[in-house]
Design a protein around this motif. Structure first.
Motif, PDB file in Angstrom:
ATOM      1  N   UNK A  22     -16.953   0.973  -8.125  1.00  0.00           N
ATOM      2  CA  UNK A  22     -16.236   1.096  -6.862  1.00  0.00           C
ATOM      3  C   UNK A  22     -15.702   2.513  -6.741  1.00  0.00           C
ATOM      4  N   UNK A  23     -15.885   3.114  -5.587  1.00  0.00           N
ATOM      5  CA  UNK A  23     -15.354   4.449  -5.340  1.00  0.00           C
ATOM      6  C   UNK A  23     -14.299   4.339  -4.251  1.00  0.00           C
ATOM      7  N   UNK A  24     -13.057   4.736  -4.587  1.00  0.00           N
ATOM      8  CA  UNK A  24     -11.938   4.654  -3.651  1.00  0.00           C
ATOM      9  C   UNK A  24     -11.343   6.043  -3.465  1.00  0.00           C
ATOM     10  N   UNK A  25     -11.202   6.467  -2.218  1.00  0.00           N
ATOM     11  CA  UNK A  25     -10.491   7.699  -1.894  1.00  0.00           C
ATOM     12  C   UNK A  25      -9.098   7.280  -1.450  1.00  0.00           C
ATOM     13  N   UNK A  26      -8.113   7.413  -2.347  1.00  0.00           N
ATOM     14  CA  UNK A  26      -6.756   6.944  -2.071  1.00  0.00           C
ATOM     15  C   UNK A  26      -5.954   7.899  -1.205  1.00  0.00           C
ATOM     16  N   UNK A  27      -6.476   9.084  -0.947  1.00  0.00           N
ATOM     17  CA  UNK A  27      -5.781  10.078  -0.126  1.00  0.00           C
ATOM     18  C   UNK A  27      -6.747  10.580   0.935  1.00  0.00           C
ATOM     19  N   UNK A  28      -7.297   9.655   1.719  1.00  0.00           N
ATOM     20  CA  UNK A  28      -8.372   9.966   2.659  1.00  0.00           C
ATOM     21  C   UNK A  28      -7.813  10.585   3.933  1.00  0.00           C
ATOM     22  N   UNK A  49      -8.238   5.054   1.911  1.00  0.00           N
ATOM     23  CA  UNK A  49      -6.878   4.589   2.164  1.00  0.00           C
ATOM     24  C   UNK A  49      -6.026   5.777   2.611  1.00  0.00           C
ATOM     25  N   UNK A  50      -5.256   5.581   3.673  1.00  0.00           N
ATOM     26  CA  UNK A  50      -4.306   6.590   4.105  1.00  0.00           C
ATOM     27  C   UNK A  50      -3.272   5.913   4.987  1.00  0.00           C
ATOM     28  N   UNK A  51      -2.055   6.458   5.003  1.00  0.00           N
ATOM     29  CA  UNK A  51      -0.980   5.892   5.818  1.00  0.00           C
ATOM     30  C   UNK A  51      -1.065   6.342   7.266  1.00  0.00           C
ATOM     31  N   UNK A  52      -1.878   7.354   7.531  1.00  0.00           N
ATOM     32  CA  UNK A  52      -1.949   7.942   8.865  1.00  0.00           C
ATOM     33  C   UNK A  52      -3.192   7.433   9.597  1.00  0.00           C
ATOM     34  N   UNK A  53      -3.007   6.583  10.613  1.00  0.00           N
ATOM     35  CA  UNK A  53      -4.165   6.041  11.321  1.00  0.00           C
ATOM     36  C   UNK A  53      -5.013   7.114  12.001  1.00  0.00           C
ATOM     37  N   UNK A  55      -5.551  10.170  10.819  1.00  0.00           N
ATOM     38  CA  UNK A  55      -6.382  10.732   9.752  1.00  0.00           C
ATOM     39  C   UNK A  55      -7.546   9.797   9.436  1.00  0.00           C
ATOM     40  N   UNK A  56      -7.271   8.502   9.397  1.00  0.00           N
ATOM     41  CA  UNK A  56      -8.344   7.546   9.115  1.00  0.00           C
ATOM     42  C   UNK A  56      -9.372   7.500  10.236  1.00  0.00           C
ATOM     43  N   UNK A  57      -8.948   7.732  11.483  1.00  0.00           N
ATOM     44  CA  UNK A  57      -9.904   7.779  12.583  1.00  0.00           C
ATOM     45  C   UNK A  57     -10.884   8.932  12.389  1.00  0.00           C
ATOM     46  N   UNK A  58     -10.355  10.104  12.003  1.00  0.00           N
ATOM     47  CA  UNK A  58     -11.232  11.247  11.744  1.00  0.00           C
ATOM     48  C   UNK A  58     -12.131  10.953  10.551  1.00  0.00           C
ATOM     49  N   UNK A  59     -11.550  10.360   9.508  1.00  0.00           N
ATOM     50  CA  UNK A  59     -12.327  10.031   8.320  1.00  0.00           C
ATOM     51  C   UNK A  59     -13.443   9.053   8.678  1.00  0.00           C
ATOM     52  N   UNK A  60     -13.108   8.033   9.458  1.00  0.00           N
ATOM     53  CA  UNK A  60     -14.107   7.023   9.822  1.00  0.00           C
ATOM     54  C   UNK A  60     -15.218   7.607  10.686  1.00  0.00           C
ATOM     55  N   UNK A  61     -14.879   8.579  11.532  1.00  0.00           N
ATOM     56  CA  UNK A  61     -15.906   9.232  12.356  1.00  0.00           C
ATOM     57  C   UNK A  61     -16.937   9.935  11.483  1.00  0.00           C
ATOM     58  N   UNK A  62     -16.488  10.454  10.339  1.00  0.00           N
ATOM     59  CA  UNK A  62     -17.374  11.190   9.435  1.00  0.00           C
ATOM     60  C   UNK A  62     -17.944  10.337   8.318  1.00  0.00           C
ATOM     61  N   UNK A  68     -12.050   1.373   5.783  1.00  0.00           N
ATOM     62  CA  UNK A  68     -10.813   2.120   5.977  1.00  0.00           C
ATOM     63  C   UNK A  68      -9.645   1.140   6.043  1.00  0.00           C
ATOM     64  N   UNK A  69      -8.613   1.379   5.225  1.00  0.00           N
ATOM     65  CA  UNK A  69      -7.535   0.409   5.071  1.00  0.00           C
ATOM     66  C   UNK A  69      -6.148   0.980   5.345  1.00  0.00           C
ATOM     67  N   UNK A  70      -5.416   0.309   6.217  1.00  0.00           N
ATOM     68  CA  UNK A  70      -3.969   0.456   6.393  1.00  0.00           C
ATOM     69  C   UNK A  70      -3.466  -0.929   6.777  1.00  0.00           C
ATOM     70  N   UNK A  71      -2.171  -1.094   6.823  1.00  0.00           N
ATOM     71  CA  UNK A  71      -1.586  -2.358   7.269  1.00  0.00           C
ATOM     72  C   UNK A  71      -0.392  -2.017   8.154  1.00  0.00           C
ATOM     73  N   UNK A  72      -0.180  -2.819   9.197  1.00  0.00           N
ATOM     74  CA  UNK A  72       0.922  -2.595  10.104  1.00  0.00           C
ATOM     75  C   UNK A  72       1.902  -3.753   9.961  1.00  0.00           C
ATOM     76  N   UNK A  73       3.156  -3.442   9.596  1.00  0.00           N
ATOM     77  CA  UNK A  73       4.196  -4.459   9.432  1.00  0.00           C
ATOM     78  C   UNK A  73       5.360  -4.099  10.348  1.00  0.00           C
ATOM     79  N   UNK A  74       5.642  -4.955  11.316  1.00  0.00           N
ATOM     80  CA  UNK A  74       6.734  -4.742  12.273  1.00  0.00           C
ATOM     81  C   UNK A  74       6.657  -3.358  12.914  1.00  0.00           C
ATOM     82  N   UNK A  75       5.451  -2.957  13.288  1.00  0.00           N
ATOM     83  CA  UNK A  75       5.269  -1.687  13.981  1.00  0.00           C
ATOM     84  C   UNK A  75       5.191  -0.468  13.082  1.00  0.00           C
TER      85      UNK A  75
END
Length: 149
Positions: A22-28, A49-53, A55-62, A68-75
């Motif tokens: 498994x290859x995980x980029x924890x600071x994507x 994985x990244x806390x910034x959606x 940043x993940x959008x740019x990452x996912x485009x490429x 791509x993983x984040x979680x939203x809890x109470x906004x």
């Protein structure tokens, strides 16, 4: 485009159903590490994985085949840091960055032991030696072998 990952989540810890690690980029953030990993291994990162959606959008485009993983809890958006797989050890993190196995990461020059959290932090703040070497070779190759007064 989040394709199903090749994992069996019924076993604990979760296992890949193929023989590839498994290859995980924890600071994507911008995707530099993921791009370098793909260049080196010829296959994409499995999980980013990244806390910034944004940043993940740019990452996912490429990297559209990466999950791509984040979680939203109470906004509030949080990065997922435990997806049922073991975390890399500090030594594995440094090796993935390109540091030699002999590189001292568990203590300072004064001999004081460095906790694993600090080791991981230092790895995250480091520059990959291979990238630094390539940049210097291209831009300062004419200085190779010259004495340092």
């Amino acid at each position: 485009m989040n394709q199903p990952l090749p994992f069996d989540f019924t076993s604990q810890p979760a296992q890949r159903v193929d023989d590839l690690p498994l290859i995980v980029d924890s600071f994507a953030g911008g995707g530099g590490a993921s791009t370098g990993i793909e260049m080196a291994l010829g296959r994409p990162v499995d999980v980013a994985i990244n806390h910034d959606p944004v940043a993940l959008q740019m990452h996912e485009a490429n990297h559209p085949t990466t999950r791509h993983l984040t979680v939203n809890i109470h906004g509030q958006t949080y990065a997922i840091t435990d997806i049922g797989m073991r975390m890399l050890t500090p030594r594995e993190q440094f090796r993935a960055q390109g540091f030699p196995g002999s590189y001292i990461i568990d203590r300072g020059a004064d001999g004081r032991v460095m906790p694993k959290t600090q080791q991981t932090h230092k790895c995250g703040n480091s520059v990959s030696p291979n990238v630094a070497a390539a940049l210097v070779a291209v831009n300062c190759g004419h200085l190779r072998g010259k004495p340092t007064s």
